[in-house]
Design an enzyme around this catalytic site. Structure first.
Site, PDB file in Angstrom:
ATOM      1  N   GLY A  33       0.793  -1.134  -0.018  1.00 28.93           N
ATOM      2  CA  GLY A  33      -0.060   0.035   0.121  1.00 28.93           C
ATOM      3  C   GLY A  33       0.719   1.226  -0.255  1.00 28.93           C
ATOM      4  N   HIS A  34       0.241   2.382  -0.305  1.00 27.40           N
ATOM      5  CA  HIS A  34       0.887   3.716  -0.636  1.00 27.40           C
ATOM      6  C   HIS A  34       1.617   3.899   0.866  1.00 27.40           C
ATOM      7  CE1 HIS A  34       0.975   7.758  -1.609  1.00 27.40           C
ATOM      8  NE2 HIS A  34       1.856   7.451  -2.724  1.00 27.40           N
ATOM      9  N   THR A  35       2.428   4.964   0.917  1.00 25.27           N
ATOM     10  CA  THR A  35       2.849   5.536   2.050  1.00 25.27           C
ATOM     11  C   THR A  35       2.002   6.070   2.802  1.00 25.27           C
ATOM     12  OG1 THR A  35       4.616   6.700   2.800  1.00 25.27           O
ATOM     13  CG2 THR A  35       3.873   7.537   1.002  1.00 25.27           C
ATOM     14  N   GLY A  36       1.880   5.790   4.227  1.00 26.66           N
ATOM     15  CA  GLY A  36       0.731   6.370   5.000  1.00 26.66           C
ATOM     16  C   GLY A  36      -0.688   5.698   5.108  1.00 26.66           C
ATOM     17  N   GLY A  38      -1.354   2.742   6.330  1.00 25.54           N
ATOM     18  CA  GLY A  38      -1.766   2.046   7.685  1.00 25.54           C
ATOM     19  C   GLY A  38      -0.956   0.698   7.941  1.00 25.54           C
ATOM     20  N   SER A  40       2.310  -0.319   8.970  1.00 28.19           N
ATOM     21  CA  SER A  40       2.951  -0.214  10.094  1.00 28.19           C
ATOM     22  C   SER A  40       2.062  -0.164  11.326  1.00 28.19           C
ATOM     23  CB  SER A  40       3.955   0.764  10.173  1.00 28.19           C
ATOM     24  OG  SER A  40       5.042   0.983   9.345  1.00 28.19           O
ATOM     25  N   GLU A 164       9.260  -3.729   6.026  1.00 28.60           N
ATOM     26  CA  GLU A 164      10.432  -3.219   5.093  1.00 28.60           C
ATOM     27  C   GLU A 164      11.709  -3.310   5.501  1.00 28.60           C
ATOM     28  OE1 GLU A 164       9.818   0.504   3.266  1.00 28.60           O
ATOM     29  OE2 GLU A 164       7.817   0.929   4.520  1.00 28.60           O
TER      30      GLU A 164
END
Ligand SMILES: Nc1ncnc2c1ncn2[C@@H]1O[C@H](COP(=O)(O)OP(=O)(O)OP(=O)(O)O)[C@@H](O)[C@H]1O
Ligand SMILES: [Mg+2]
Length: 281
Positions: A33-36, A38, A40, A164
């Site tokens: 999913g794109h950064t931000g 959710g 993490s 990551e």
């Protein structure tokens, strides 16, 4: 379940919303999913570092809610090993051996047994034996990352959660590390949850994919299912593995692929007969 950062304060916001799913024992699940989006935030619920603002998270036989007390969570933290983004930043002991042994000792393993585990895990992550007595801060960034991972493996977790883990490594280092996780998964049945931006790794290693967008889990499926709709992926700011991209370009030049090749082997197997290379060998 949902999670709101700083719930109940004027700063409340974001996090994850209405996420519902199951990670199966023995699976290799990639969360993309794109950064931000959710990713993490979800991971930190898998060993109750964060507790859901509403709803429940069930880990093994333990049900975590907003009211769950922090006491009694220790067995859970041992069961679910968490490798954070840039895990090397959390090294702190004077020697690599002590750093790796710290976790197990904290969970009641004797110093001698913990050091024996350190010895074993250093080999497992592909580091030479002589790093054990070095300061972790004298190692390269990639080696430090491996030490941090060895520290998590030394707890002998049932589930390995990786945020990551190859970020910032060169291609060779990335490949070695991914191969190491693959070995743990295949040879020891290690359950793996991997957050990654590398679609190639999703195609090569995962059996299940969760796609996150704006805090919501918007799709789950096998890599083949997830990568079957390039337009949908693009709309969600995600790409295809390199093999599938290459197949797309070759299709425009008259080649034909079915199914869409997701790994280098699949690409080569379908391409060779079409370029007259099938007779070789
Ligand atoms: N400690 C925090 N306090 C407040 N908001 C946060 C905090 N951590 C994350 N958020 C917000 O929660 C949302 C989800 O963030 P999260 O870090 O889980 O995303 P991510 O998918 O891991 O992103 P990335 O790919 O950049 O690592 C984002 O809107 C983010 O800004
Ligand atoms: Mg993240």
């Amino acid at each position: 379940m949902s999670f709101t950062y700083q719930a109940g304060t004027p700063f409340a916001g974001d996090g994850i919303k209405d996420v519902s799913g199951t990670i199966h024992d023995g699976s290799y699940t990639a969360i993309i999913g794109h950064t931000g989006s959710g990713k993490s935030t979800i991971l930190q619920h898998l060993n109750a570092l964060l507790k859901p603002t509403s709803g429940t998270v069930t880990i093994g036989d333990k049900v975590i809610t907003n009211e769950t007390n922090n006491k009694n969570l220790k067995p859970l933290r041992q069961k679910v090993g968490m490798v954070f983004q840039f895990a090397e930043n959390q090294l702190f002991e004077q020697t690599v051996a002590k750093d790796i042994a710290f976790g197990p000792q904290n969970f009641g393993v004797s110093e001698q047994d913990a050091l024996a585990l350190a010895d074993k895990m250093v080999a497992m992550v592909g580091l030479p034996h002589d790093v054990l007595e070095k300061s972790p801060f004298d190692l390269s960034g990639g080696q430090m990352r491996r030490v941090a991972i060895a520290g998590v493996l030394a707890m002998q977790p049932e589930v390995l959660v990786l945020d990551e883990p190859t970020a910032g490594l060169d291609p060779a280092g990335r490949h070695e590390m991914m191969t190491m996780f693959e070995r743990l998964h295949r040879e020891q049945g290690q359950t793996i949850v991997l957050v990654t931006h590398q679609m190639d790794d999703v195609a090569d290693y995962a059996d299940t994919v969760w796609v996150m967008a704006k805090g919501r889990l918007i799709k789950t499926g096998t890599p083949r299912e997830i990568f079957s709709d390039p337009e949908w992926l693009k709309a969600n700011q995600l790409g295809l593995p390199k093999t599938a991209q290459m197949a797309q370009q070759l299709t425009a030049k008259g080649f034909h692929f079915d199914p869409q090749p997701l790994t280098e082997t699949e690409l080569a197997d379908q391409l060779l007969p079409q370029i007259g290379g099938g007779q070789r060998g």
